[in-house]
Design a protein around this motif. Structure first.
Motif, PDB file in Angstrom:
ATOM      1  N   ASP A 133       0.853  -1.180   0.000  1.00 45.73           N
ATOM      2  CA  ASP A 133       0.000   0.000   0.000  1.00 45.73           C
ATOM      3  C   ASP A 133       0.886   1.226   0.000  1.00 45.73           C
ATOM      4  O   ASP A 133       1.692   1.408   0.917  1.00 45.73           O
ATOM      5  CB  ASP A 133      -0.911   0.013   1.234  1.00 45.73           C
ATOM      6  N   LEU A 134       0.743   2.034  -1.022  1.00 37.41           N
ATOM      7  CA  LEU A 134       1.500   3.276  -1.049  1.00 37.41           C
ATOM      8  C   LEU A 134       0.564   4.373  -0.558  1.00 37.41           C
ATOM      9  O   LEU A 134      -0.155   4.967  -1.335  1.00 37.41           O
ATOM     10  CB  LEU A 134       1.978   3.609  -2.463  1.00 37.41           C
ATOM     11  N   HIS A 187       0.811  -3.371  -6.937  1.00 39.42           N
ATOM     12  CA  HIS A 187       0.833  -4.816  -7.097  1.00 39.42           C
ATOM     13  C   HIS A 187       1.938  -5.113  -8.103  1.00 39.42           C
ATOM     14  O   HIS A 187       1.716  -5.221  -9.294  1.00 39.42           O
ATOM     15  CB  HIS A 187      -0.534  -5.275  -7.614  1.00 39.42           C
ATOM     16  N   MET A 188       3.149  -5.200  -7.566  1.00 41.32           N
ATOM     17  CA  MET A 188       4.352  -5.247  -8.387  1.00 41.32           C
ATOM     18  C   MET A 188       4.365  -6.453  -9.331  1.00 41.32           C
ATOM     19  O   MET A 188       4.990  -6.423 -10.391  1.00 41.32           O
ATOM     20  CB  MET A 188       5.535  -5.308  -7.412  1.00 41.32           C
ATOM     21  N   THR A 189       3.658  -7.535  -8.950  1.00 39.57           N
ATOM     22  CA  THR A 189       3.652  -8.732  -9.783  1.00 39.57           C
ATOM     23  C   THR A 189       3.157  -8.431 -11.196  1.00 39.57           C
ATOM     24  O   THR A 189       3.582  -9.047 -12.150  1.00 39.57           O
ATOM     25  CB  THR A 189       2.753  -9.781  -9.117  1.00 39.57           C
ATOM     26  N   ARG A 199       6.631   4.730 -16.343  1.00 40.19           N
ATOM     27  CA  ARG A 199       5.772   5.903 -16.479  1.00 40.19           C
ATOM     28  C   ARG A 199       5.496   6.547 -15.128  1.00 40.19           C
ATOM     29  O   ARG A 199       5.528   7.763 -14.985  1.00 40.19           O
ATOM     30  CB  ARG A 199       4.428   5.492 -17.085  1.00 40.19           C
ATOM     31  N   CYS A 200       5.220   5.697 -14.106  1.00 35.80           N
ATOM     32  CA  CYS A 200       4.881   6.255 -12.801  1.00 35.80           C
ATOM     33  C   CYS A 200       6.080   6.944 -12.181  1.00 35.80           C
ATOM     34  O   CYS A 200       5.934   7.914 -11.437  1.00 35.80           O
ATOM     35  CB  CYS A 200       4.342   5.164 -11.883  1.00 35.80           C
ATOM     36  N   VAL A 201       7.288   6.445 -12.511  1.00 32.26           N
ATOM     37  CA  VAL A 201       8.485   7.085 -11.975  1.00 32.26           C
ATOM     38  C   VAL A 201       8.615   8.490 -12.544  1.00 32.26           C
ATOM     39  O   VAL A 201       8.910   9.443 -11.825  1.00 32.26           O
ATOM     40  CB  VAL A 201       9.732   6.248 -12.316  1.00 32.26           C
ATOM     41  N   PHE A 202       8.365   8.608 -13.850  1.00 33.83           N
ATOM     42  CA  PHE A 202       8.422   9.930 -14.469  1.00 33.83           C
ATOM     43  C   PHE A 202       7.327  10.833 -13.909  1.00 33.83           C
ATOM     44  O   PHE A 202       7.545  12.020 -13.692  1.00 33.83           O
ATOM     45  CB  PHE A 202       8.282   9.816 -15.993  1.00 33.83           C
ATOM     46  N   THR A 203       6.141  10.258 -13.703  1.00 34.81           N
ATOM     47  CA  THR A 203       5.048  11.056 -13.147  1.00 34.81           C
ATOM     48  C   THR A 203       5.426  11.586 -11.776  1.00 34.81           C
ATOM     49  O   THR A 203       5.286  12.780 -11.497  1.00 34.81           O
ATOM     50  CB  THR A 203       3.777  10.198 -13.019  1.00 34.81           C
ATOM     51  N   CYS A 232      -0.475   4.238 -15.345  1.00 41.13           N
ATOM     52  CA  CYS A 232      -0.070   2.831 -15.332  1.00 41.13           C
ATOM     53  C   CYS A 232      -0.789   2.076 -16.446  1.00 41.13           C
ATOM     54  O   CYS A 232      -2.017   2.049 -16.488  1.00 41.13           O
ATOM     55  CB  CYS A 232      -0.380   2.198 -13.977  1.00 41.13           C
ATOM     56  N   PRO A 233      -0.051   1.467 -17.361  1.00 41.86           N
ATOM     57  CA  PRO A 233      -0.705   0.781 -18.469  1.00 41.86           C
ATOM     58  C   PRO A 233      -1.320  -0.553 -18.051  1.00 41.86           C
ATOM     59  O   PRO A 233      -2.134  -1.117 -18.772  1.00 41.86           O
ATOM     60  CB  PRO A 233       0.440   0.555 -19.464  1.00 41.86           C
ATOM     61  N   VAL A 234      -0.918  -1.069 -16.910  1.00 43.67           N
ATOM     62  CA  VAL A 234      -1.449  -2.344 -16.423  1.00 43.67           C
ATOM     63  C   VAL A 234      -2.065  -2.116 -15.038  1.00 43.67           C
ATOM     64  O   VAL A 234      -2.244  -0.985 -14.623  1.00 43.67           O
ATOM     65  CB  VAL A 234      -0.342  -3.431 -16.364  1.00 43.67           C
ATOM     66  N   GLY A 235      -2.369  -3.182 -14.351  1.00 45.08           N
ATOM     67  CA  GLY A 235      -3.027  -3.038 -13.057  1.00 45.08           C
ATOM     68  C   GLY A 235      -2.074  -3.053 -11.885  1.00 45.08           C
ATOM     69  O   GLY A 235      -2.415  -3.526 -10.810  1.00 45.08           O
ATOM     70  N   ALA A 236      -0.871  -2.514 -12.090  1.00 44.16           N
ATOM     71  CA  ALA A 236       0.109  -2.552 -11.005  1.00 44.16           C
ATOM     72  C   ALA A 236      -0.176  -1.478  -9.964  1.00 44.16           C
ATOM     73  O   ALA A 236       0.059  -1.682  -8.784  1.00 44.16           O
ATOM     74  CB  ALA A 236       1.510  -2.381 -11.566  1.00 44.16           C
ATOM     75  N   LEU A 237      -0.667  -0.342 -10.421  1.00 42.38           N
ATOM     76  CA  LEU A 237      -1.021   0.717  -9.475  1.00 42.38           C
ATOM     77  C   LEU A 237      -2.525   0.907  -9.564  1.00 42.38           C
ATOM     78  O   LEU A 237      -3.046   1.294 -10.604  1.00 42.38           O
ATOM     79  CB  LEU A 237      -0.285   2.010  -9.834  1.00 42.38           C
ATOM     80  N   THR A 238      -3.226   0.602  -8.500  1.00 40.61           N
ATOM     81  CA  THR A 238      -4.679   0.696  -8.547  1.00 40.61           C
ATOM     82  C   THR A 238      -5.191   1.597  -7.437  1.00 40.61           C
ATOM     83  O   THR A 238      -4.527   1.812  -6.427  1.00 40.61           O
ATOM     84  CB  THR A 238      -5.331  -0.700  -8.425  1.00 40.61           C
ATOM     85  N   ASP A 239      -6.402   2.072  -7.669  1.00 42.76           N
ATOM     86  CA  ASP A 239      -7.084   3.003  -6.786  1.00 42.76           C
ATOM     87  C   ASP A 239      -7.680   2.208  -5.623  1.00 42.76           C
ATOM     88  O   ASP A 239      -8.558   1.370  -5.817  1.00 42.76           O
ATOM     89  CB  ASP A 239      -8.190   3.675  -7.622  1.00 42.76           C
ATOM     90  N   ARG A 240      -7.230   2.461  -4.411  1.00 39.03           N
ATOM     91  CA  ARG A 240      -7.736   1.672  -3.282  1.00 39.03           C
ATOM     92  C   ARG A 240      -9.196   1.990  -2.974  1.00 39.03           C
ATOM     93  O   ARG A 240      -9.898   1.162  -2.408  1.00 39.03           O
ATOM     94  CB  ARG A 240      -6.874   1.898  -2.040  1.00 39.03           C
ATOM     95  N   THR A 241      -9.642   3.206  -3.354  1.00 41.85           N
ATOM     96  CA  THR A 241     -11.046   3.528  -3.096  1.00 41.85           C
ATOM     97  C   THR A 241     -11.970   2.832  -4.092  1.00 41.85           C
ATOM     98  O   THR A 241     -13.181   2.816  -3.909  1.00 41.85           O
ATOM     99  CB  THR A 241     -11.286   5.053  -3.171  1.00 41.85           C
TER     100      THR A 241
END
Lengths: 450, 372
Positions: free
Chosen positions: B151-152, B159-161, B168-172, B213-222
């Protein structure tokens, strides 16, 4: 006895120290270059010498130097690539450890030629004791007026800084090295722009190998044309070869690129043959990332000509039947060595060292390692060999930096030349755990049966 | 600017004129359709992105008018600028299609393929990419790389897997927020997105990493596990936000707002505002304003291109043929069994253990007399 330009004074006692080095004729090239020559004439001399980059790619150094952009008011940098991490290569270590002043001398001349007032030596972290040697040499040079402000009264300022890497193979790639030097994560940059236009801190930068920069010293001392007379064809001058593996005399040798591979392996002057009366099976002639060659193709080219230790001859036949000079890491394998195990070891290395930036290399190297491990431990399938070929084909050329190629070539060459050994591993899983395959398809028929 | 000379570039035999300095990918996007190479890591709004995923590789068959030599290697179209007279082959090149298939395969070998439980499913670029270029099975027979979920902060889950390391998120995080706490640890296939020393990312704009995030690695917890995106109806809305542009898309199911995202264009990138800046949205808009009353509704949003969201309201889509007859161009296949509904098998009045031998359709057809 071949010509020696770099290592001729290596065995003089105390050559590591400035006084002895100077007494033996050191720093003459600095005096000559700074007082009698201009930066342009030095670049011209290096061009005439035909010196090629000694780090692996073999790109003409003079040409590389002439590409550097010279915008007004922007500092330029020379970076010495001492991140010598290619498995099998240890020539730069020898040079820096025993002849640190030769490198410093070459760096001062090259910095003058390129207009670099702040020059960096990027040295790999594992060479923990060498930065001290280099820093001591830099101090001595400074104390004697060869470094610092107004060198020899010519008005040229130059400082050399030693930067220690943190142990990543990828930082030997020039743009990753620059990133690391800037204090960032060592990821290769996407080219263009090339470092000669936008390098360290967005300033024009030239990155050269240790041996290349050391070779500038004899070029200035003897003149580019004289230097070009040594060697053959486009392989001019001398090359340091770090020989290792199954040979009687492993070590660093300076060769003048006219000797044959056979002479290099078997003559007493160089490797001294293969120990215990074993026979030659294969050789990786230029550091771990170049294609492996079986004995029959190593000593003679596919056309039946003798193969020589130089850039052209070693790459004769392309990748189908040839290899590359590379960085000069000469790894010899005798008949007791297993090519599958060897390839697996290399694949493991590249998987570990892939920076993880671009997907074919990040995922492909790991995949190849796992398949090779399965084959090596007797759990492979016949289709795995074709799969390996397919994976390496899709990595090669599709990545940002040459690490992808470097990971793909050894696997490709091993399958190309030793496919029978891979198949034997698959077909005889138990036997392959007990003994080695021995000599490959060119071996004596009786031995294969036994 | 109007005096500037335009470069002619031909991509897949379609010629277009673009300004110098345009990348091949952007030129191809101007043509649109299948000519535009897929991009997993390139994000035109993020400086320095691109070049990493290698899905946008193209073949340059003619360098330029001045230097017509082809480029020996395939090049990343997102980071290669066009030259005048350049000829590019994208889907017309076998080499490109083959290399792209290779890249997709490599991207998927360590991906968990847990689309059925992934919040990104339906609007996932990797899904789109593998539908188009992937193969039906995998040749990877080893254990996949897995990571623990992190959880960030209170809004975002990593979800690093599932991550494909597009950066992209690093640049963001680098370019949108003022303190960098987010980067990459380790290298190679064990590299991972990380916040240094488990710091949570509490910045006003950090929620945008979910959108990039192009995949589901970073998702909205809400929004996590609340709904599938294709059941939601996207509606454009805005509010007067003191920190950001306040231009968002609300995702409704019934009367309830399930999530708020930035407005994305047809390439899955956050849209630009009229003044040229990017319409990133702040965390307050994204996570806290989930009532219709907070927003001024503008109207429904059309989702174009090959995404699976928006319940069949696609633009320019060919619907699959529905009946077997249509698929077979009018031929009527002879049906081997007349089980019409699987649910019939589950009829509790038929005890399968009572049927001798393999079950026959007659056993389930109550209209027929039972065989004894």
């Amino acid at each position: 006895m071949g010509v020696k330009l770099l290592l001729d004074k290596a065995h003089v006692e105390g050559i590591r120290y400035f006084d002895v080095y100077r007494r033996e004729g050191g720093y003459r090239s600095v005096e000559k270059a700074l007082k009698e020559m201009t930066p342009d004439t030095i670049v011209e001399e290096v061009k005439k010498s035909g010196l090629r980059g000694r780090g692996g790619a073999g790109f003409p150094t003079g040409m590389k130097w002439s590409f550097i952009a010279k915008p007004e008011g922007v500092p330029r940098h020379l970076v010495c690539n001492a991140d010598e991490s290619e498995p099998g290569t240890f020539k730069d270590r020898y040079l820096m450890e025993f002849l640190p002043h030769l490198l410093i001398e070459g760096l001062i001349v090259s910095s003058f030629a390129l207009g670099s007032n702040a020059t960096y030596i990027y040295i790999r972290g594992e060479y923990a004791w060498i930065p001290d040697i280099l820093e001591q040499a830099i101090e001595e040079a400074r104390a004697n007026g060869f470094l610092g402000k107004n060198i020899l009264g010519t008005g040229f300022d130059c400082e050399i800084y030693v930067h220690r890497g943190a142990g990543a193979y990828i930082c030997g790639e020039e743009t990753a090295l620059i990133e690391s030097l800037e204090g960032k994560r060592g990821n290769p940059r996407i080219k263009p722009p090339f470092p000669a236009i936008k390098g360290a801190w967005d300033r024009p930068t030239v990155v050269n190998n240790v041996e290349t920069l050391a070779a500038v010293v004899p070029i200035i001392n003897m003149g580019g044309e004289e230097y070009a007379k040594i060697g053959v064809g486009k392989s001019t001058g001398t090359k340091l070869i770090s020989a290792c593996g199954n040979i009687n005399k492993p070590g660093v040798y300076e060769i003048d690129m006219t000797i044959s591979v056979e002479e290099f392996i078997y003559s007493d002057e160089y490797c001294g043959g293969i120990p215990n009366g074993k026979r030659l099976k294969a050789c990786i002639p230029g550091g771990s990332s170049v294609p492996i060659l079986p004995a029959n193709l190593l000593l003679k080219t596919a056309k039946g000509e003798t193969r020589y230790m130089n850039y052209e001859s070693l790459s004769d036949g392309g990748f189908a039947t040839g290899s590359m000079m590379g960085s000069g890491g000469f790894i010899v394998l005798d008949e007791d060595q297993c090519v599958v195990r060897n390839t697996y070891t290399l694949a493991r290395f590249y998987r570990h060292e892939s920076c993880g930036q671009c997907s074919p290399c990040r995922e492909g190297t790991g995949w190849m390692e796992k398949i090779l491990k399965a084959i090596d431990t007797g759990k492979g399938k016949m289709s795995d060999i074709d799969l390996l070929w397919d994976i390496q084909r899709r990595i090669e050329g599709n990545t940002i930096c040459p690490l992808g190629d470097a990971a793909a070539w050894p696997v490709a060459a091993a399958i190309r030349h030793f496919r029978d050994e891979f198949e034997w591993h698959v077909l005889n899983p138990e036997e392959s755990q007990r003994r080695n395959y021995g000599l490959a398809h060119y071996a004596d028929a009786r031995e294969v049966v036994a | 600017m109007s005096e500037q000379q335009l470069f002619k570039v031909t991509i897949d035999n379609i010629t277009i004129e673009v300004a110098p300095g345009t990348s091949i990918l952007e030129a191809a996007r101007k043509i649109g359709g299948d000519v535009a190479p897929p991009a997993m890591c390139f994000y035109s709004k993020l400086k320095g992105s691109g070049g990493k995923c290698r899905t946008c590789l193209v073949e340059v068959s003619k360098g330029s008018e001045k230097d017509p030599r082809p480029m020996p290697k395939l090049v990343a179209s997102c980071r290669t600028t066009v030259m005048d007279g350049m000829e590019v082959k994208n889907i017309t090149s076998e080499r490109v299609v083959d290399a792209r298939a290779g890249v997709v395969e490599m991207l998927l070998i360590n991906h968990p393929l847990d689309c059925p439980i992934c919040d990104q499913a339906g609007e996932c670029h990797l899904q789109d990419l593998s539908y188009e270029h992937g193969r039906e099975g995998t040749r990877y027979e080893f254990q996949r790389r897995t990571f623990e979920k992190h959880d960030l902060g209170e809004y975002i889950q990593l979800h690093m897997t599932r991550c494909i390391l597009c950066y992209r998120c690093v640049f963001t995080a680098d370019q949108l927020t003022n303190k960098r706490e987010h980067g990459i640890l380790s290298r190679g296939d064990h590299a991972e997105i990380a916040t240094y020393i488990e710091k949570s990312l509490d910045n006003d704009f950090i929620g945008n990493v979910i959108d990039v995030c192009p995949v589901g690695a970073l998702t909205d917890r809400t929004f996590r596990f609340k709904n599938r995106v294709w059941f939601l109806k996207p509606v454009d809305a805005h509010r007067d936000c003191p920190t950001c542009s306040g231009q968002v898309t609300l995702w409704y199911r019934g009367d309830e707002v399930f999530r708020v995202t930035a407005r994305k264009d047809e390439w899955g990138e956050v849209e630009s505002l009229p003044d040229g800046t990017t319409a990133w949205i702040c965390n307050t808009c994204r996570f806290d304003k989930k009532h219709t009353g907070d927003w001024v509704i503008e109207g429904p949003r059309k989702i174009s291109r090959h995404s699976v969201i928006s319940q069949g309201h696609y633009v320019g889509m060919h619907k699959p043929e529905e009946t077997i007859e249509k698929v077979l161009h009018g031929r009527k296949p002879r049906l081997m069994m007349d089980i019409h509904s699987v649910s019939q098998v589950n009829q509790p009045n038929i005890d399968l253990s009572q049927i001798e031998g393999p079950a026959h359709s007659d056993d389930f057809n109550p209209a027929l007399p039972k065989k004894d």
